[in-house]
Design a protein around this motif. Structure first.
Motif, PDB file in Angstrom:
ATOM      1  N   GLN A   1       0.810  -1.207   0.000  1.00  0.00           N
ATOM      2  CA  GLN A   1       0.000   0.000   0.000  1.00  0.00           C
ATOM      3  C   GLN A   1       0.853   1.271   0.000  1.00  0.00           C
ATOM      4  N   ARG A   2       1.983   1.239   0.708  1.00  0.00           N
ATOM      5  CA  ARG A   2       2.837   2.432   0.757  1.00  0.00           C
ATOM      6  C   ARG A   2       3.425   2.744  -0.612  1.00  0.00           C
ATOM      7  N   TYR A   3       3.701   1.695  -1.399  1.00  0.00           N
ATOM      8  CA  TYR A   3       4.227   1.911  -2.740  1.00  0.00           C
ATOM      9  C   TYR A   3       3.123   2.380  -3.689  1.00  0.00           C
ATOM     10  N   ILE A   4       1.928   1.865  -3.508  1.00  0.00           N
ATOM     11  CA  ILE A   4       0.801   2.325  -4.319  1.00  0.00           C
ATOM     12  C   ILE A   4       0.538   3.805  -4.059  1.00  0.00           C
ATOM     13  N   GLN A   5       0.590   4.221  -2.797  1.00  0.00           N
ATOM     14  CA  GLN A   5       0.386   5.630  -2.454  1.00  0.00           C
ATOM     15  C   GLN A   5       1.493   6.499  -3.035  1.00  0.00           C
ATOM     16  N   ASP A   6       2.741   6.021  -2.974  1.00  0.00           N
ATOM     17  CA  ASP A   6       3.850   6.783  -3.546  1.00  0.00           C
ATOM     18  C   ASP A   6       3.708   6.879  -5.059  1.00  0.00           C
ATOM     19  N   MET A   7       3.286   5.796  -5.696  1.00  0.00           N
ATOM     20  CA  MET A   7       3.068   5.801  -7.139  1.00  0.00           C
ATOM     21  C   MET A   7       1.986   6.799  -7.524  1.00  0.00           C
ATOM     22  N   ASP A   8       0.923   6.861  -6.735  1.00  0.00           N
ATOM     23  CA  ASP A   8      -0.146   7.828  -6.999  1.00  0.00           C
ATOM     24  C   ASP A   8       0.356   9.264  -6.839  1.00  0.00           C
ATOM     25  N   ARG A   9       1.181   9.508  -5.825  1.00  0.00           N
ATOM     26  CA  ARG A   9       1.726  10.857  -5.631  1.00  0.00           C
ATOM     27  C   ARG A   9       2.623  11.260  -6.803  1.00  0.00           C
ATOM     28  N   LEU A  10       3.451  10.331  -7.261  1.00  0.00           N
ATOM     29  CA  LEU A  10       4.322  10.621  -8.399  1.00  0.00           C
ATOM     30  C   LEU A  10       3.509  10.905  -9.652  1.00  0.00           C
ATOM     31  N   ALA A  11       2.464  10.119  -9.869  1.00  0.00           N
ATOM     32  CA  ALA A  11       1.608  10.330 -11.037  1.00  0.00           C
ATOM     33  C   ALA A  11       0.908  11.686 -10.975  1.00  0.00           C
ATOM     34  N   ALA A  12       0.669  12.177  -9.746  1.00  0.00           N
ATOM     35  CA  ALA A  12       0.007  13.470  -9.566  1.00  0.00           C
ATOM     36  C   ALA A  12       0.983  14.644  -9.621  1.00  0.00           C
TER      37      ALA A  12
ATOM     38  N   PRO B   1       6.317   4.606 -19.929  1.00  0.00           N
ATOM     39  CA  PRO B   1       5.826   3.311 -19.419  1.00  0.00           C
ATOM     40  C   PRO B   1       6.914   2.558 -18.648  1.00  0.00           C
ATOM     41  N   GLY B   2       6.512   1.479 -17.998  1.00  0.00           N
ATOM     42  CA  GLY B   2       7.458   0.638 -17.268  1.00  0.00           C
ATOM     43  C   GLY B   2       7.037   0.325 -15.852  1.00  0.00           C
ATOM     44  N   GLY B   3       6.235   1.214 -15.246  1.00  0.00           N
ATOM     45  CA  GLY B   3       5.750   0.928 -13.907  1.00  0.00           C
ATOM     46  C   GLY B   3       6.639   1.500 -12.819  1.00  0.00           C
ATOM     47  N   TYR B   4       6.365   1.090 -11.610  1.00  0.00           N
ATOM     48  CA  TYR B   4       7.007   1.640 -10.415  1.00  0.00           C
ATOM     49  C   TYR B   4       8.018   0.657  -9.846  1.00  0.00           C
ATOM     50  N   SER B   5       9.166   1.176  -9.410  1.00  0.00           N
ATOM     51  CA  SER B   5      10.196   0.358  -8.762  1.00  0.00           C
ATOM     52  C   SER B   5      10.580   1.015  -7.452  1.00  0.00           C
ATOM     53  N   ALA B   6      10.515   0.250  -6.362  1.00  0.00           N
ATOM     54  CA  ALA B   6      10.925   0.745  -5.054  1.00  0.00           C
ATOM     55  C   ALA B   6      12.437   0.602  -4.921  1.00  0.00           C
ATOM     56  N   PHE B   7      13.071   1.595  -4.332  1.00  0.00           N
ATOM     57  CA  PHE B   7      14.525   1.556  -4.204  1.00  0.00           C
ATOM     58  C   PHE B   7      14.975   0.534  -3.163  1.00  0.00           C
TER      59      PHE B   7
END
Length: 262
Positions: free
Chosen positions: A77-88, A191-197
């Motif tokens: 969930q924390r990565y989904i939230q970060d992905m949403d913030r980046l997309a915004a 494209p490519g999606g999200y990657s957590a460090f």
């Protein structure tokens, strides 16, 4: 589920749970049936029934453990939230790549994934040696070696294909251009999606690599068996032309806000 699949290490886990593990269990099921059933001794008719029940149980238990690990330990969930913030648009840096730069960026990312195949290559060699021994020995003893070698080869090749298919570069390679948005937690490639460090271990260093193709490299500490520790590059991002100063500032921000804070 779509957002979960967009996260690289979650995508790997999902493919492992629903593709890789069933494949390996199926190979072991078939191999055991052939090894035991191919001998000279008669086989109890109930053997295949019990073997099937055991294999299905092993499959379901392994899938359940993997799914529990995904949601309870990795906390997507924390990565989904970060992905949403980046997309915004809530990012530390945002880079856009033209066609040549995007192709080069995907080449860099693909090379990073291939560097992770080092241990898998040893597994392939070992599997081939065991398989060859089985073929030379022949008979019932040889079939056991063939079974073990075959399982090693299939599991290793499957792991390499899994890593390649779930990688961001695989999903981004057909696009002509692309964008990268970076936060303190991960990178969103479009494209490519999200990657957590730091998905597989704590972040150890973030560095700027100067040169004709400048890059920002993220390295984590990966814990192995028996206390072994190794470094693993979790991201290797090509810096677009003219954004070198921005990349250096990004590295400095990671060093002061992320690494020192941890």
């Amino acid at each position: 589920m779509r957002k979960l699949f967009a996260i690289e290490h979650m995508r790997t886990m999902l493919m492992m749970a629903f593709v890789y593990i069933p494949l390996i269990v199926g190979v072991m099921w078939l191999g055991l049936a052939l090894v035991v059933g191919g001998g000279d001794e008669p086989v109890d008719p109930s053997f295949h029934l019990y073997l099937g029940i055991a294999m299905v149980a092993a499959l379901l238990i392994t899938m359940a453990v993997l799914l529990w690990f995904m949601f309870a330990v990795l906390r997507p969930q924390r990565y989904i939230q970060d992905m949403d913030r980046l997309a915004a648009g809530e990012h530390w840096v945002h880079w856009a790549y033209d066609e040549a730069q995007w192709k080069a960026a995907n080449t860099v990312e693909s090379a990073r994934v291939r560097r992770g195949f080092g241990a898998a290559q040893y597994g392939l060699v070992l599997g081939a040696v065991v398989l060859l021994i089985g073929l030379l020995v022949g008979g019932e003893d040889g079939s056991t070696f063939v079974f073990v070698g075959g399982v090693l080869i299939v599991t290793t090749c499957g792991a390499m294909v899994l890593m390649w298919l779930s990688g961001s570069a695989t999903f981004a390679r057909d696009a002509r251009t692309g964008q990268v948005s970076i936060s303190g937690l991960g990178v969103l490639r479009r494209p490519g999606g999200y990657s957590a460090f730091a998905a597989i271990g704590p972040l150890k260093s973030v560095g700027f690599v100067a040169g004709p193709s400048p890059r920002v490299v993220f390295t984590v500490v990966q814990n192995g068996r028996y206390g072994a520790v190794s470094d693993y590059q979790t991201a290797d991002l090509l810096v677009p032309a003219g954004r070198e100063d921005e990349a250096r500032a990004l590295v400095e921000r990671f060093n002061t806000e992320v690494l020192k804070a941890s």
